[in-house]
Design a protein around this motif. Sequence first.
Motif, PDB file in Angstrom:
ATOM      1  N   PRO A 133       0.817  -1.222   0.000  1.00 30.30           N
ATOM      2  CA  PRO A 133       0.000   0.000   0.000  1.00 30.30           C
ATOM      3  C   PRO A 133       0.849   1.270   0.000  1.00 30.30           C
ATOM      4  O   PRO A 133       0.568   2.222  -0.744  1.00 30.30           O
ATOM      5  CB  PRO A 133      -0.815  -0.125   1.293  1.00 30.30           C
ATOM      6  CG  PRO A 133      -0.905  -1.601   1.529  1.00 30.30           C
ATOM      7  CD  PRO A 133       0.425  -2.141   1.091  1.00 30.30           C
ATOM      8  N   ALA A 134       1.902   1.290   0.810  1.00 32.16           N
ATOM      9  CA  ALA A 134       2.765   2.473   0.883  1.00 32.16           C
ATOM     10  C   ALA A 134       3.537   2.661  -0.418  1.00 32.16           C
ATOM     11  O   ALA A 134       3.749   3.795  -0.877  1.00 32.16           O
ATOM     12  CB  ALA A 134       3.729   2.348   2.061  1.00 32.16           C
ATOM     13  N   VAL A 135       3.974   1.567  -1.021  1.00 29.27           N
ATOM     14  CA  VAL A 135       4.694   1.645  -2.297  1.00 29.27           C
ATOM     15  C   VAL A 135       3.795   2.262  -3.360  1.00 29.27           C
ATOM     16  O   VAL A 135       4.217   3.138  -4.135  1.00 29.27           O
ATOM     17  CB  VAL A 135       5.180   0.244  -2.731  1.00 29.27           C
ATOM     18  CG1 VAL A 135       5.691   0.283  -4.166  1.00 29.27           C
ATOM     19  CG2 VAL A 135       6.273  -0.256  -1.790  1.00 29.27           C
ATOM     20  N   LEU A 136       2.544   1.839  -3.413  1.00 25.51           N
ATOM     21  CA  LEU A 136       1.605   2.379  -4.395  1.00 25.51           C
ATOM     22  C   LEU A 136       1.361   3.873  -4.158  1.00 25.51           C
ATOM     23  O   LEU A 136       1.372   4.677  -5.097  1.00 25.51           O
ATOM     24  CB  LEU A 136       0.283   1.609  -4.328  1.00 25.51           C
ATOM     25  CG  LEU A 136       0.313   0.204  -4.938  1.00 25.51           C
ATOM     26  CD1 LEU A 136      -0.903  -0.603  -4.491  1.00 25.51           C
ATOM     27  CD2 LEU A 136       0.366   0.273  -6.455  1.00 25.51           C
ATOM     28  N   LYS A 137       1.146   4.246  -2.914  1.00 29.71           N
ATOM     29  CA  LYS A 137       0.897   5.651  -2.590  1.00 29.71           C
ATOM     30  C   LYS A 137       2.105   6.518  -2.945  1.00 29.71           C
ATOM     31  O   LYS A 137       1.948   7.666  -3.396  1.00 29.71           O
ATOM     32  CB  LYS A 137       0.557   5.789  -1.102  1.00 29.71           C
ATOM     33  CG  LYS A 137      -0.771   5.150  -0.719  1.00 29.71           C
ATOM     34  CD  LYS A 137      -0.977   5.150   0.795  1.00 29.71           C
ATOM     35  CE  LYS A 137      -2.245   4.415   1.180  1.00 29.71           C
ATOM     36  NZ  LYS A 137      -2.419   4.310   2.663  1.00 29.71           N
ATOM     37  N   LYS A 138       3.284   5.978  -2.739  1.00 30.37           N
ATOM     38  CA  LYS A 138       4.514   6.717  -3.038  1.00 30.37           C
ATOM     39  C   LYS A 138       4.577   7.133  -4.501  1.00 30.37           C
ATOM     40  O   LYS A 138       5.141   8.179  -4.845  1.00 30.37           O
ATOM     41  CB  LYS A 138       5.723   5.838  -2.680  1.00 30.37           C
ATOM     42  CG  LYS A 138       7.073   6.453  -2.966  1.00 30.37           C
ATOM     43  CD  LYS A 138       8.188   5.499  -2.560  1.00 30.37           C
ATOM     44  CE  LYS A 138       9.562   6.063  -2.886  1.00 30.37           C
ATOM     45  NZ  LYS A 138      10.657   5.117  -2.488  1.00 30.37           N
ATOM     46  N   TYR A 139       3.970   6.324  -5.373  1.00 28.73           N
ATOM     47  CA  TYR A 139       4.035   6.608  -6.812  1.00 28.73           C
ATOM     48  C   TYR A 139       2.707   7.104  -7.373  1.00 28.73           C
ATOM     49  O   TYR A 139       2.443   6.978  -8.572  1.00 28.73           O
ATOM     50  CB  TYR A 139       4.525   5.363  -7.555  1.00 28.73           C
ATOM     51  CG  TYR A 139       6.007   5.143  -7.330  1.00 28.73           C
ATOM     52  CD1 TYR A 139       6.952   5.767  -8.137  1.00 28.73           C
ATOM     53  CD2 TYR A 139       6.452   4.362  -6.263  1.00 28.73           C
ATOM     54  CE1 TYR A 139       8.305   5.599  -7.904  1.00 28.73           C
ATOM     55  CE2 TYR A 139       7.810   4.191  -6.020  1.00 28.73           C
ATOM     56  CZ  TYR A 139       8.727   4.810  -6.845  1.00 28.73           C
ATOM     57  OH  TYR A 139      10.080   4.659  -6.601  1.00 28.73           O
ATOM     58  N   GLY A 140       1.874   7.683  -6.511  1.00 28.68           N
ATOM     59  CA  GLY A 140       0.681   8.371  -6.986  1.00 28.68           C
ATOM     60  C   GLY A 140      -0.541   7.511  -7.199  1.00 28.68           C
ATOM     61  O   GLY A 140      -1.457   7.898  -7.943  1.00 28.68           O
ATOM     62  N   TYR A 141      -0.602   6.356  -6.546  1.00 29.26           N
ATOM     63  CA  TYR A 141      -1.762   5.472  -6.674  1.00 29.26           C
ATOM     64  C   TYR A 141      -2.584   5.485  -5.388  1.00 29.26           C
ATOM     65  O   TYR A 141      -2.040   5.559  -4.284  1.00 29.26           O
ATOM     66  CB  TYR A 141      -1.323   4.039  -6.971  1.00 29.26           C
ATOM     67  CG  TYR A 141      -0.745   3.866  -8.359  1.00 29.26           C
ATOM     68  CD1 TYR A 141      -1.529   3.420  -9.423  1.00 29.26           C
ATOM     69  CD2 TYR A 141       0.589   4.164  -8.615  1.00 29.26           C
ATOM     70  CE1 TYR A 141      -1.000   3.265 -10.697  1.00 29.26           C
ATOM     71  CE2 TYR A 141       1.129   4.025  -9.888  1.00 29.26           C
ATOM     72  CZ  TYR A 141       0.327   3.578 -10.923  1.00 29.26           C
ATOM     73  OH  TYR A 141       0.856   3.435 -12.184  1.00 29.26           O
ATOM     74  N   THR A 142      -3.884   5.410  -5.555  1.00 30.36           N
ATOM     75  CA  THR A 142      -4.793   5.281  -4.418  1.00 30.36           C
ATOM     76  C   THR A 142      -5.130   3.806  -4.234  1.00 30.36           C
ATOM     77  O   THR A 142      -5.475   3.126  -5.205  1.00 30.36           O
ATOM     78  CB  THR A 142      -6.090   6.069  -4.657  1.00 30.36           C
ATOM     79  OG1 THR A 142      -5.774   7.460  -4.790  1.00 30.36           O
ATOM     80  CG2 THR A 142      -7.063   5.875  -3.508  1.00 30.36           C
ATOM     81  N   VAL A 143      -5.013   3.331  -3.020  1.00 31.17           N
ATOM     82  CA  VAL A 143      -5.319   1.923  -2.749  1.00 31.17           C
ATOM     83  C   VAL A 143      -6.829   1.728  -2.751  1.00 31.17           C
ATOM     84  O   VAL A 143      -7.546   2.315  -1.933  1.00 31.17           O
ATOM     85  CB  VAL A 143      -4.718   1.476  -1.398  1.00 31.17           C
ATOM     86  CG1 VAL A 143      -5.138   0.032  -1.091  1.00 31.17           C
ATOM     87  CG2 VAL A 143      -3.198   1.596  -1.437  1.00 31.17           C
ATOM     88  N   ARG A 144      -7.318   0.912  -3.679  1.00 33.26           N
ATOM     89  CA  ARG A 144      -8.751   0.664  -3.820  1.00 33.26           C
ATOM     90  C   ARG A 144      -9.197  -0.600  -3.087  1.00 33.26           C
ATOM     91  O   ARG A 144     -10.364  -0.724  -2.720  1.00 33.26           O
ATOM     92  CB  ARG A 144      -9.114   0.537  -5.307  1.00 33.26           C
ATOM     93  CG  ARG A 144      -8.890   1.794  -6.123  1.00 33.26           C
ATOM     94  CD  ARG A 144      -9.678   2.949  -5.570  1.00 33.26           C
ATOM     95  NE  ARG A 144      -9.586   4.140  -6.414  1.00 33.26           N
ATOM     96  CZ  ARG A 144      -9.963   5.350  -6.028  1.00 33.26           C
ATOM     97  NH1 ARG A 144     -10.446   5.537  -4.805  1.00 33.26           N
ATOM     98  NH2 ARG A 144      -9.858   6.380  -6.835  1.00 33.26           N
ATOM     99  N   ASP A 145      -8.279  -1.522  -2.885  1.00 32.30           N
ATOM    100  CA  ASP A 145      -8.644  -2.771  -2.227  1.00 32.30           C
ATOM    101  C   ASP A 145      -7.383  -3.440  -1.703  1.00 32.30           C
ATOM    102  O   ASP A 145      -6.310  -3.311  -2.309  1.00 32.30           O
ATOM    103  CB  ASP A 145      -9.361  -3.696  -3.223  1.00 32.30           C
ATOM    104  CG  ASP A 145     -10.097  -4.832  -2.544  1.00 32.30           C
ATOM    105  OD1 ASP A 145     -10.255  -4.797  -1.305  1.00 32.30           O
ATOM    106  OD2 ASP A 145     -10.525  -5.765  -3.258  1.00 32.30           O
ATOM    107  N   GLN A 146      -7.517  -4.141  -0.583  1.00 28.05           N
ATOM    108  CA  GLN A 146      -6.384  -4.880  -0.043  1.00 28.05           C
ATOM    109  C   GLN A 146      -6.903  -5.986   0.867  1.00 28.05           C
ATOM    110  O   GLN A 146      -7.973  -5.864   1.461  1.00 28.05           O
ATOM    111  CB  GLN A 146      -5.433  -3.959   0.722  1.00 28.05           C
ATOM    112  CG  GLN A 146      -6.039  -3.261   1.931  1.00 28.05           C
ATOM    113  CD  GLN A 146      -5.069  -2.310   2.599  1.00 28.05           C
ATOM    114  OE1 GLN A 146      -4.333  -1.579   1.935  1.00 28.05           O
ATOM    115  NE2 GLN A 146      -5.042  -2.319   3.925  1.00 28.05           N
TER     116      GLN A 146
END
Length: 280
Positions: A241-254
């Motif tokens: 989740p943090a890796v995705l956020k770091k590159y401009g992505y919003t976490v939609r599901d986990q």
Amino acid sequence: MNKLIIEQPFKTVLRKKIIMVIGKLMSKLMECYNFYKSGPTHPDYSNQKPRLVEADYKEKDFYVNSNSELFQFYREEQDRAKNIENVSQYYLFKKIEQQNQKVNSIANIGCFYSKSDRRFIDKHPETTIYGLDFGRIAELNSNIAHPNLKFVSGYPLVTIENFKNIGVSSIDYALFTRTAVKLNPNELNSYMDALSKVAKNIMFLEVAKPYTVTDQKIDVEKIDVDNPVRLFNGLYLHNYPAVLKKYGYTVRDQKILPYDSFEQHFTPDHHFIYVHGEKT
């Protein structure tokens, strides 16, 4: 009628018993030693390069070929499944289907044997899937060839960085299935940097087997992105989740998935982590 009895001299029996006792002790010691070797001191963890160099390609090509025991295992694993949609390799495709949206393109990073990809295309012929991996990946998947299943051989990171050379300007989904776990944090950053320029969505389904981790509880979202948990044999548990956020992505599901989520055999401590990020 004669009895079938085999007799051995006492000295022979005693010698064998002593050997068996020693063998059991040595086996236990070897098990402990192998456990130790698999842990945080494993030599593969010393590699923190942001990308592979050409000298590394040969080793990767070795695992992606028809003689590779690992490739044979993955192929047999999917071929013997009663329903291919119940294996881990299809899980992210199933998640894409749940979005109920038209999908033009998907990049499967580290695709290996792609029977699950072919199943998705059979159901969604409007989609093109790019299978990225080392070795003669198209040749290895020749039995499931399809015009919309396009294999690109070579270092997947380089392929993504040069997508424009094969006429790809953007992709709807980039998938990592049991692949990102093999990437050190710096190499994963390199992949994310390249993907953030072309991928609208990124999905992970990764191994979260804490084989040598002694913590009773692991909070994935508290893991330092630069210092992921060392699982075993050079594999990492990243804070996806943090890796995705770091590159401009919003976490939609986990989600954390237990070992028995798929039609495959895994040990009880073999969890999976699923995370979906959408570009914002």
